[in-house]
Design a protein around this motif. Structure first.
Motif, PDB file in Angstrom:
ATOM      1  N   VAL A  78      41.908  25.723  48.675  1.00 16.14           N
ATOM      2  CA  VAL A  78      43.303  26.178  48.664  1.00 16.14           C
ATOM      3  C   VAL A  78      43.797  26.743  47.455  1.00 16.14           C
ATOM      4  O   VAL A  78      44.258  27.886  47.417  1.00 16.14           O
ATOM      5  CB  VAL A  78      44.486  24.850  48.592  1.00 16.14           C
ATOM      6  N   ALA A  79      43.026  26.561  46.327  1.00 16.59           N
ATOM      7  CA  ALA A  79      43.234  27.235  44.854  1.00 16.59           C
ATOM      8  C   ALA A  79      42.575  28.523  45.227  1.00 16.59           C
ATOM      9  O   ALA A  79      43.271  29.565  44.587  1.00 16.59           O
ATOM     10  CB  ALA A  79      42.586  26.493  43.749  1.00 16.59           C
ATOM     11  N   ALA A  84      43.459  34.401  45.184  1.00 17.18           N
ATOM     12  CA  ALA A  84      43.255  35.590  45.720  1.00 17.18           C
ATOM     13  C   ALA A  84      44.535  36.271  46.222  1.00 17.18           C
ATOM     14  O   ALA A  84      44.549  37.695  46.077  1.00 17.18           O
ATOM     15  CB  ALA A  84      42.199  35.536  46.718  1.00 17.18           C
ATOM     16  N   SER A  85      45.330  35.626  46.999  1.00 15.58           N
ATOM     17  CA  SER A  85      46.560  36.082  47.520  1.00 15.58           C
ATOM     18  C   SER A  85      47.515  36.644  46.444  1.00 15.58           C
ATOM     19  O   SER A  85      48.055  37.631  46.621  1.00 15.58           O
ATOM     20  CB  SER A  85      47.253  34.979  48.340  1.00 15.58           C
ATOM     21  N   ALA A  86      47.491  35.959  45.379  1.00 19.49           N
ATOM     22  CA  ALA A  86      48.473  36.314  44.245  1.00 19.49           C
ATOM     23  C   ALA A  86      47.921  37.526  43.462  1.00 19.49           C
ATOM     24  O   ALA A  86      48.725  38.427  43.447  1.00 19.49           O
ATOM     25  CB  ALA A  86      48.542  35.381  43.278  1.00 19.49           C
ATOM     26  N   ILE A  87      46.596  37.670  43.507  1.00 24.51           N
ATOM     27  CA  ILE A  87      46.017  38.846  43.078  1.00 24.51           C
ATOM     28  C   ILE A  87      46.298  40.126  43.819  1.00 24.51           C
ATOM     29  O   ILE A  87      46.700  41.101  43.417  1.00 24.51           O
ATOM     30  CB  ILE A  87      44.651  38.732  42.605  1.00 24.51           C
ATOM     31  N   PRO A  93      51.251  45.440  47.239  1.00 25.72           N
ATOM     32  CA  PRO A  93      52.557  45.740  47.703  1.00 25.72           C
ATOM     33  C   PRO A  93      53.818  45.353  46.499  1.00 25.72           C
ATOM     34  O   PRO A  93      54.590  45.968  46.614  1.00 25.72           O
ATOM     35  CB  PRO A  93      52.734  44.970  48.957  1.00 25.72           C
ATOM     36  N   ALA A  94      53.424  44.411  45.673  1.00 23.51           N
ATOM     37  CA  ALA A  94      54.411  44.089  44.824  1.00 23.51           C
ATOM     38  C   ALA A  94      54.619  44.819  43.590  1.00 23.51           C
ATOM     39  O   ALA A  94      55.789  45.264  43.184  1.00 23.51           O
ATOM     40  CB  ALA A  94      54.310  42.736  44.215  1.00 23.51           C
ATOM     41  N   PHE A  95      53.394  45.432  42.902  1.00 23.53           N
ATOM     42  CA  PHE A  95      53.600  46.352  41.985  1.00 23.53           C
ATOM     43  C   PHE A  95      52.822  47.701  41.866  1.00 23.53           C
ATOM     44  O   PHE A  95      53.462  48.758  42.118  1.00 23.53           O
ATOM     45  CB  PHE A  95      53.078  45.498  40.522  1.00 23.53           C
ATOM     46  N   ALA A  96      51.402  47.695  41.696  1.00 24.60           N
ATOM     47  CA  ALA A  96      50.630  48.837  41.559  1.00 24.60           C
ATOM     48  C   ALA A  96      51.030  49.879  42.766  1.00 24.60           C
ATOM     49  O   ALA A  96      51.139  50.918  42.561  1.00 24.60           O
ATOM     50  CB  ALA A  96      49.282  48.312  41.545  1.00 24.60           C
ATOM     51  N   ALA A  97      50.913  49.504  44.040  1.00 25.54           N
ATOM     52  CA  ALA A  97      50.667  50.434  45.090  1.00 25.54           C
ATOM     53  C   ALA A  97      51.994  51.072  45.155  1.00 25.54           C
ATOM     54  O   ALA A  97      51.976  52.515  45.316  1.00 25.54           O
ATOM     55  CB  ALA A  97      50.436  49.891  46.502  1.00 25.54           C
ATOM     56  N   PRO A  98      53.371  50.531  45.262  1.00 30.82           N
ATOM     57  CA  PRO A  98      54.470  51.356  45.247  1.00 30.82           C
ATOM     58  C   PRO A  98      54.581  52.132  43.844  1.00 30.82           C
ATOM     59  O   PRO A  98      55.318  53.339  43.842  1.00 30.82           O
ATOM     60  CB  PRO A  98      55.447  50.262  45.333  1.00 30.82           C
ATOM     61  N   ARG A  99      54.217  51.787  42.846  1.00 28.78           N
ATOM     62  CA  ARG A  99      54.382  52.706  41.444  1.00 28.78           C
ATOM     63  C   ARG A  99      53.478  53.801  41.604  1.00 28.78           C
ATOM     64  O   ARG A  99      53.961  55.071  41.116  1.00 28.78           O
ATOM     65  CB  ARG A  99      53.841  51.874  40.546  1.00 28.78           C
ATOM     66  N   VAL A 353      53.995  38.591  34.182  1.00 28.11           N
ATOM     67  CA  VAL A 353      53.211  38.097  35.476  1.00 28.11           C
ATOM     68  C   VAL A 353      51.840  38.391  34.899  1.00 28.11           C
ATOM     69  O   VAL A 353      50.884  37.548  35.105  1.00 28.11           O
ATOM     70  CB  VAL A 353      53.675  38.732  36.653  1.00 28.11           C
ATOM     71  N   LEU A 354      51.546  39.696  34.424  1.00 28.99           N
ATOM     72  CA  LEU A 354      50.126  39.987  34.155  1.00 28.99           C
ATOM     73  C   LEU A 354      49.713  38.998  33.000  1.00 28.99           C
ATOM     74  O   LEU A 354      48.442  38.810  33.220  1.00 28.99           O
ATOM     75  CB  LEU A 354      50.305  41.320  33.854  1.00 28.99           C
ATOM     76  N   MET A 355      50.553  38.728  32.195  1.00 26.84           N
ATOM     77  CA  MET A 355      50.289  37.767  30.970  1.00 26.84           C
ATOM     78  C   MET A 355      49.703  36.465  31.568  1.00 26.84           C
ATOM     79  O   MET A 355      48.858  35.942  30.848  1.00 26.84           O
ATOM     80  CB  MET A 355      51.485  37.878  29.920  1.00 26.84           C
ATOM     81  N   MET A 356      50.201  36.033  32.620  1.00 27.29           N
ATOM     82  CA  MET A 356      49.890  34.853  33.120  1.00 27.29           C
ATOM     83  C   MET A 356      48.652  34.885  33.830  1.00 27.29           C
ATOM     84  O   MET A 356      47.818  33.929  33.878  1.00 27.29           O
ATOM     85  CB  MET A 356      51.174  34.359  33.957  1.00 27.29           C
ATOM     86  N   VAL A 357      48.436  35.965  34.623  1.00 26.83           N
ATOM     87  CA  VAL A 357      47.528  36.036  35.712  1.00 26.83           C
ATOM     88  C   VAL A 357      46.186  36.567  35.315  1.00 26.83           C
ATOM     89  O   VAL A 357      45.182  36.128  35.529  1.00 26.83           O
ATOM     90  CB  VAL A 357      47.937  36.788  36.975  1.00 26.83           C
ATOM     91  N   TYR A 358      46.258  37.517  34.125  1.00 25.53           N
ATOM     92  CA  TYR A 358      45.105  38.383  33.685  1.00 25.53           C
ATOM     93  C   TYR A 358      44.199  37.206  33.091  1.00 25.53           C
ATOM     94  O   TYR A 358      42.916  37.334  33.306  1.00 25.53           O
ATOM     95  CB  TYR A 358      45.585  39.251  32.785  1.00 25.53           C
ATOM     96  N   PRO A 359      44.720  36.307  32.248  1.00 30.22           N
ATOM     97  CA  PRO A 359      43.775  35.188  31.543  1.00 30.22           C
ATOM     98  C   PRO A 359      42.765  34.516  32.738  1.00 30.22           C
ATOM     99  O   PRO A 359      41.531  34.398  32.561  1.00 30.22           O
ATOM    100  CB  PRO A 359      44.504  34.305  30.851  1.00 30.22           C
ATOM    101  N   VAL A 360      43.353  34.263  33.895  1.00 31.37           N
ATOM    102  CA  VAL A 360      42.519  33.370  34.975  1.00 31.37           C
ATOM    103  C   VAL A 360      41.652  34.525  35.507  1.00 31.37           C
ATOM    104  O   VAL A 360      40.497  34.015  35.656  1.00 31.37           O
ATOM    105  CB  VAL A 360      43.698  33.065  35.999  1.00 31.37           C
ATOM    106  N   ALA A 361      42.014  35.709  35.610  1.00 26.16           N
ATOM    107  CA  ALA A 361      40.672  36.660  36.140  1.00 26.16           C
ATOM    108  C   ALA A 361      39.525  36.938  35.232  1.00 26.16           C
ATOM    109  O   ALA A 361      38.576  36.927  35.567  1.00 26.16           O
ATOM    110  CB  ALA A 361      41.591  37.970  36.508  1.00 26.16           C
ATOM    111  N   ILE A 362      39.999  37.092  33.867  1.00 26.42           N
ATOM    112  CA  ILE A 362      39.152  37.240  32.755  1.00 26.42           C
ATOM    113  C   ILE A 362      38.043  36.038  32.723  1.00 26.42           C
ATOM    114  O   ILE A 362      36.959  35.989  32.927  1.00 26.42           O
ATOM    115  CB  ILE A 362      39.481  37.425  31.473  1.00 26.42           C
TER     116      ILE A 362
END
Length: 467
Positions: A78-79, A84-87, A93-99, A353-362
């Motif tokens: 589940v985690a 993965a879905s959040a990333i 569609p939320a940020f990078a692609a429309p930009r 949002v990036l400040m929250m998620v980026y540490p997890v990815a790193i």
């Protein structure tokens, strides 16, 4: 049956494709402005930026290769699905692609047409007519390229990207030959701690998040090319990663140098796009503006294709009832809509949002590389990522609260007021953490958690290592 192998040309094409996927318009805009602000501290700021904008994406791709495309396998199902879905949503569609379409319009088309401010009203929404038409055409092209992923290596890696690279090389050579302004004094955070400021600035490229997506996409493309051997997949993906990283480093270094030596060309600029446009216009005139428009448009297009393809591939596996091509169409439409409705609001919250998620990815990339040192890898993965998330949330909340303070608090929603008060209450405690004032409060606690897990794991008996 003998396993199929790629030729040297195929590997180079694969690397070019990975480079093109990473190099979006934002990657061309952030470095010049960072270089301008860093000024005399450019070497340190550039090093920090390269760590998160080149080193971490390279490490992300290699981590995906090392884990054979299953980089989240140690997490609870589940985690792993939620992360993965959040990333995919953030980078898609939320940020990078429309930009990508918005920046392609602003730099690639808007300077060459008149009457770009005509507003039309649809369903009570005020939309820019030229931008609306452009984004529709843009994402139709993205949809067509994304609908046939087996041909991506040929259409992107061997056709579009060489042209993009040729134009970027020309720009870089001109910067080295003609940029002669003196580097100004550093400003803002670049004057106080340029290295960590450059590291955090590299978050804006979103490339570490993208590397986890693109790595799995490339492995899938290799399978479609007949490369079934997991060892060969790892070798080819690693080689492609180094090619992409070399290209990104080349572009970033030249653009940092351009911004740092722009002099009067950067006067009054509020973003790197203006600095880049002013430089190209001065050095090359109308022909240069056309070349810049082509570079930005190609960078945006190739990145959008990679994002839509990756998201469609992932969610078609997550929801088998939805076919890959149906999702390509749906996501292309969603991206076109988001690019025209509420994009400014989405961008305003992207940094927290990036400040929250980026540490997890790193943290995920780090523990993947250190996996052989863990007696209890599942426990280490879960604890490390949880710590990174918790402290990353505090970093993100601090940025969000700071941005909210620019508005009239009395007019803010109860949630916004509560957030501001909560951050004000917790900040004195959090400020005692190393690097909190530099936006990296998560780093030391996460490293401590990893070390503790290693020590605890090796202090237990071998019979308990599977916990």
């Amino acid at each position: 049956m003998q396993n199929k192998q790629l030729t040297a040309g195929d590997i180079i094409g694969l690397g070019f494709m990975a480079f093109a996927f990473f190099l979006g318009a934002g990657n061309l805009i952030f470095p010049p402005f960072a270089g301008y602000q860093a000024g005399e501290n450019t070497p340190f700021a550039m090093l920090g930026f390269l760590i998160t904008a080149v080193g971490l994406p390279l490490a992300g791709l290699i981590a995906v290769a090392k884990s054979k495309g299953k980089v989240m396998r140690m997490l609870p199902p589940v985690a792993a699905t939620v992360l993965a879905s959040a990333i995919y949503i953030i980078i898609g569609p939320a940020f990078a692609a429309p930009r990508t379409s918005l920046v392609a319009f602003e730099i690639g088309l808007k300077p060459f047409i008149d009457n770009t401010d005509t507003i039309i009203h649809l369903g009570g929404l005020a939309l820019n007519q030229a931008q609306l038409l452009f984004t529709i055409v843009f994402f139709i092209v993205v949809m067509l390229l994304s609908a046939f992923p087996g041909r991506l290596m040929d259409s992107v890696g061997k056709v579009l990207t060489p042209l993009l690279i040729a134009l970027l090389v020309g720009l870089a050579i001109s910067v080295m030959l003609f940029a002669s302004g003196n580097m100004p004094a550093a400003t803002g955070d670049y004057a106080l701690h340029p290295l960590s400021k450059g590291i955090v600035e590299g978050y804006n490229t979103m490339d570490t998040l993208a590397s986890l997506m693109f790595g799995m996409l490339i492995i899938d493309l290799l399978r479609k090319k007949g490369i079934e051997d997991t060892h060969l997949q790892t070798v080819y993906l690693t080689k492609a990663a180094f090619i992409a990283a070399a290209g990104l480093a080349f572009v970033y270094i030249s653009l940092f140098y351009l911004g740092a030596t722009a002099g009067e060309l950067a006067s009054g600029a509020t973003n790197g796009g203006q600095i880049l446009t002013n430089y190209v216009n001065q050095q090359f005139g109308d022909l240069g503006n056309i070349a810049l428009a082509v570079v930005v448009s190609l960078a945006c297009l190739t990145t959008a294709v990679g994002l839509v393809t990756s998201c469609s591939d992932y969610f078609s596996e997550l929801f088998p009832v939805l076919s890959y091509r149906v999702l390509v169409v749906v996501l292309s439409v969603v991206c076109a809509v988001v690019a025209n409705v509420g994009l400014s609001e989405l961008i305003s919250i992207s940094i927290p949002v990036l400040m929250m998620v980026y540490p997890v990815a790193i943290a995920l990339v780090l523990v993947t590389f250190l996996e052989r040192f863990f007696r209890r890898p599942k426990l280490t993965h879960r604890v490390s990522l949880l710590v990174a998330l918790l402290f990353g949330i505090f970093d993100g909340l601090k940025v969000a609260a700071a941005s909210m303070k620019s508005f009239d608090v009395s007019d803010a929603t109860p949630f916004s007021q509560g957030l501001i008060h909560f951050v004000a209450w917790i900040s004195p405690v959090m400020s005692e953490l190393p690097l909190y004032d530099q936006g990296m409060a998560w780093l030391v606690p996460t490293l401590v958690a990893i070390v503790v897990c290693i020590i605890i794991g090796h202090s237990t008996k071998p019979s308990s290592v599977n916990a």
